[in-house]
Design a protein around this motif. Structure first.
Motif, PDB file in Angstrom:
ATOM      1  N   ALA A 183       0.826  -1.205   0.000  1.00  0.00           N
ATOM      2  CA  ALA A 183       0.000   0.000   0.000  1.00  0.00           C
ATOM      3  C   ALA A 183       0.862   1.257   0.000  1.00  0.00           C
ATOM      4  O   ALA A 183       0.459   2.290  -0.533  1.00  0.00           O
ATOM      5  CB  ALA A 183      -0.936  -0.001   1.204  1.00  0.00           C
ATOM      6  N   CYS A 184       2.049   1.152   0.555  1.00  0.00           N
ATOM      7  CA  CYS A 184       2.987   2.278   0.576  1.00  0.00           C
ATOM      8  C   CYS A 184       3.801   2.362  -0.715  1.00  0.00           C
ATOM      9  O   CYS A 184       4.687   3.207  -0.842  1.00  0.00           O
ATOM     10  CB  CYS A 184       3.941   2.143   1.759  1.00  0.00           C
ATOM     11  SG  CYS A 184       3.136   2.378   3.352  1.00  0.00           S
ATOM     12  N   GLY A 185       3.537   1.465  -1.651  1.00  0.00           N
ATOM     13  CA  GLY A 185       4.253   1.488  -2.926  1.00  0.00           C
ATOM     14  C   GLY A 185       5.629   0.867  -2.873  1.00  0.00           C
ATOM     15  O   GLY A 185       6.507   1.239  -3.647  1.00  0.00           O
ATOM     16  N   ARG A 186       5.804  -0.086  -1.998  1.00  0.00           N
ATOM     17  CA  ARG A 186       7.097  -0.764  -1.869  1.00  0.00           C
ATOM     18  C   ARG A 186       7.050  -2.139  -2.508  1.00  0.00           C
ATOM     19  O   ARG A 186       6.088  -2.890  -2.331  1.00  0.00           O
ATOM     20  CB  ARG A 186       7.473  -0.933  -0.395  1.00  0.00           C
ATOM     21  CG  ARG A 186       7.564   0.347   0.369  1.00  0.00           C
ATOM     22  CD  ARG A 186       8.766   1.131  -0.084  1.00  0.00           C
ATOM     23  NE  ARG A 186       8.960   2.295   0.746  1.00  0.00           N
ATOM     24  CZ  ARG A 186       9.257   3.494   0.260  1.00  0.00           C
ATOM     25  NH1 ARG A 186       9.363   3.676  -1.032  1.00  0.00           N
ATOM     26  NH2 ARG A 186       9.436   4.506   1.063  1.00  0.00           N
ATOM     27  N   ALA A 187       8.086  -2.484  -3.245  1.00  0.00           N
ATOM     28  CA  ALA A 187       8.250  -3.859  -3.711  1.00  0.00           C
ATOM     29  C   ALA A 187       8.589  -4.704  -2.489  1.00  0.00           C
ATOM     30  O   ALA A 187       9.203  -4.219  -1.536  1.00  0.00           O
ATOM     31  CB  ALA A 187       9.379  -3.938  -4.737  1.00  0.00           C
ATOM     32  N   VAL A 188       8.187  -5.967  -2.505  1.00  0.00           N
ATOM     33  CA  VAL A 188       8.404  -6.813  -1.334  1.00  0.00           C
ATOM     34  C   VAL A 188       9.104  -8.113  -1.715  1.00  0.00           C
ATOM     35  O   VAL A 188       9.036  -8.570  -2.855  1.00  0.00           O
ATOM     36  CB  VAL A 188       7.073  -7.133  -0.613  1.00  0.00           C
ATOM     37  CG1 VAL A 188       6.440  -5.860  -0.070  1.00  0.00           C
ATOM     38  CG2 VAL A 188       6.111  -7.850  -1.517  1.00  0.00           C
ATOM     39  N   VAL A 189       9.757  -8.674  -0.731  1.00  0.00           N
ATOM     40  CA  VAL A 189      10.321 -10.017  -0.816  1.00  0.00           C
ATOM     41  C   VAL A 189       9.669 -10.800   0.307  1.00  0.00           C
ATOM     42  O   VAL A 189       9.655 -10.358   1.457  1.00  0.00           O
ATOM     43  CB  VAL A 189      11.853 -10.021  -0.651  1.00  0.00           C
ATOM     44  CG1 VAL A 189      12.389 -11.451  -0.645  1.00  0.00           C
ATOM     45  CG2 VAL A 189      12.524  -9.197  -1.742  1.00  0.00           C
ATOM     46  N   ALA A 190       9.106 -11.947  -0.029  1.00  0.00           N
ATOM     47  CA  ALA A 190       8.406 -12.745   0.974  1.00  0.00           C
ATOM     48  C   ALA A 190       8.675 -14.227   0.736  1.00  0.00           C
ATOM     49  O   ALA A 190       9.119 -14.633  -0.340  1.00  0.00           O
ATOM     50  CB  ALA A 190       6.911 -12.476   0.917  1.00  0.00           C
ATOM     51  N   THR A 191       8.379 -15.012   1.742  1.00  0.00           N
ATOM     52  CA  THR A 191       8.522 -16.457   1.659  1.00  0.00           C
ATOM     53  C   THR A 191       7.351 -17.056   0.892  1.00  0.00           C
ATOM     54  O   THR A 191       6.206 -16.632   1.061  1.00  0.00           O
ATOM     55  CB  THR A 191       8.569 -17.056   3.073  1.00  0.00           C
ATOM     56  OG1 THR A 191       9.596 -16.386   3.823  1.00  0.00           O
ATOM     57  CG2 THR A 191       8.889 -18.529   3.042  1.00  0.00           C
ATOM     58  N   ASP A 192       7.628 -18.015   0.068  1.00  0.00           N
ATOM     59  CA  ASP A 192       6.604 -18.677  -0.750  1.00  0.00           C
ATOM     60  C   ASP A 192       5.821 -19.667   0.111  1.00  0.00           C
ATOM     61  O   ASP A 192       6.053 -20.876   0.074  1.00  0.00           O
ATOM     62  CB  ASP A 192       7.256 -19.372  -1.942  1.00  0.00           C
ATOM     63  CG  ASP A 192       6.248 -19.877  -2.946  1.00  0.00           C
ATOM     64  OD1 ASP A 192       5.049 -19.618  -2.782  1.00  0.00           O
ATOM     65  OD2 ASP A 192       6.668 -20.541  -3.919  1.00  0.00           O
ATOM     66  N   VAL A 193       4.919 -19.117   0.913  1.00  0.00           N
ATOM     67  CA  VAL A 193       4.061 -19.912   1.789  1.00  0.00           C
ATOM     68  C   VAL A 193       2.635 -19.378   1.663  1.00  0.00           C
ATOM     69  O   VAL A 193       2.424 -18.257   1.199  1.00  0.00           O
ATOM     70  CB  VAL A 193       4.535 -19.859   3.261  1.00  0.00           C
ATOM     71  CG1 VAL A 193       5.917 -20.477   3.423  1.00  0.00           C
ATOM     72  CG2 VAL A 193       4.516 -18.433   3.791  1.00  0.00           C
ATOM     73  N   PRO A 194       1.642 -20.173   2.078  1.00  0.00           N
ATOM     74  CA  PRO A 194       0.261 -19.676   2.024  1.00  0.00           C
ATOM     75  C   PRO A 194       0.131 -18.341   2.758  1.00  0.00           C
ATOM     76  O   PRO A 194       0.746 -18.123   3.791  1.00  0.00           O
ATOM     77  CB  PRO A 194      -0.538 -20.778   2.726  1.00  0.00           C
ATOM     78  CG  PRO A 194       0.278 -22.017   2.541  1.00  0.00           C
ATOM     79  CD  PRO A 194       1.715 -21.545   2.594  1.00  0.00           C
ATOM     80  N   GLY A 195      -0.670 -17.484   2.221  1.00  0.00           N
ATOM     81  CA  GLY A 195      -0.832 -16.136   2.760  1.00  0.00           C
ATOM     82  C   GLY A 195       0.045 -15.169   1.998  1.00  0.00           C
ATOM     83  O   GLY A 195      -0.451 -14.242   1.374  1.00  0.00           O
ATOM     84  N   GLY A 225       6.558  -8.028  -6.447  1.00  0.00           N
ATOM     85  CA  GLY A 225       7.590  -8.459  -5.518  1.00  0.00           C
ATOM     86  C   GLY A 225       8.187  -9.787  -5.928  1.00  0.00           C
ATOM     87  O   GLY A 225       7.985 -10.252  -7.050  1.00  0.00           O
ATOM     88  N   LEU A 226       8.899 -10.372  -4.997  1.00  0.00           N
ATOM     89  CA  LEU A 226       9.577 -11.640  -5.245  1.00  0.00           C
ATOM     90  C   LEU A 226       9.250 -12.619  -4.118  1.00  0.00           C
ATOM     91  O   LEU A 226       9.162 -12.226  -2.955  1.00  0.00           O
ATOM     92  CB  LEU A 226      11.094 -11.420  -5.304  1.00  0.00           C
ATOM     93  CG  LEU A 226      11.578 -10.405  -6.344  1.00  0.00           C
ATOM     94  CD1 LEU A 226      13.061 -10.113  -6.146  1.00  0.00           C
ATOM     95  CD2 LEU A 226      11.300 -10.902  -7.752  1.00  0.00           C
ATOM     96  N   LEU A 227       9.056 -13.866  -4.486  1.00  0.00           N
ATOM     97  CA  LEU A 227       8.858 -14.934  -3.506  1.00  0.00           C
ATOM     98  C   LEU A 227      10.104 -15.806  -3.474  1.00  0.00           C
ATOM     99  O   LEU A 227      10.679 -16.107  -4.516  1.00  0.00           O
ATOM    100  CB  LEU A 227       7.645 -15.795  -3.879  1.00  0.00           C
ATOM    101  CG  LEU A 227       6.276 -15.153  -3.704  1.00  0.00           C
ATOM    102  CD1 LEU A 227       5.196 -16.073  -4.246  1.00  0.00           C
ATOM    103  CD2 LEU A 227       6.009 -14.817  -2.244  1.00  0.00           C
TER     104      LEU A 227
END
Length: 102
Positions: free
Chosen positions: A11-23, A34-36
């Motif tokens: 929502a703040c306009g940031r690209a994200v990196v997250a873990t490839d898990v449910p949710g 972003g990237l998983l």
């Protein structure tokens, strides 16, 4: 559940990196906002972070797209409408009647 921190970052306009898990995978669209990375894969996390850190154009593109997705799909009014429709569908199925306005 839905990771609120990811939604807030997008929502703040940031690209994200997250873990490839449910949710996380329901919020992060790989290469779009972003990237998983695989769960418990520190080298993959480092590669993903380095990719975003070294590419401001990619970060900006993903951040802008992330903001668009949040506004379209995760804004409070959108989620409330979806929830009310779901409740109406469940009620209709359980009672065999529709209480929706025609």
């Amino acid at each position: 559940g839905l990771p609120v921190g990811l939604v807030e970052a997008l929502a703040c306009g940031r690209a994200v990196v997250a873990t490839d898990v449910p949710g996380c995978r329901e919020v992060v669209r790989p290469e779009e906002n972003g990237l998983l990375v695989p769960f418990d894969d520190t080298p993959a996390l480092a590669v993903a972070l380095e990719r975003l850190i070294s590419n401001p154009t990619l970060r900006a593109r993903m951040g802008a797209r992330g903001r668009e997705i949040v506004v379209q799909e995760f804004a409070g009014d959108v989620v409330a409408d979806q929830t009310l429709r779901l409740y109406a569908d469940v009620l209709e199925t359980a009672t065999g009647r529709s209480d929706r306005a025609a």
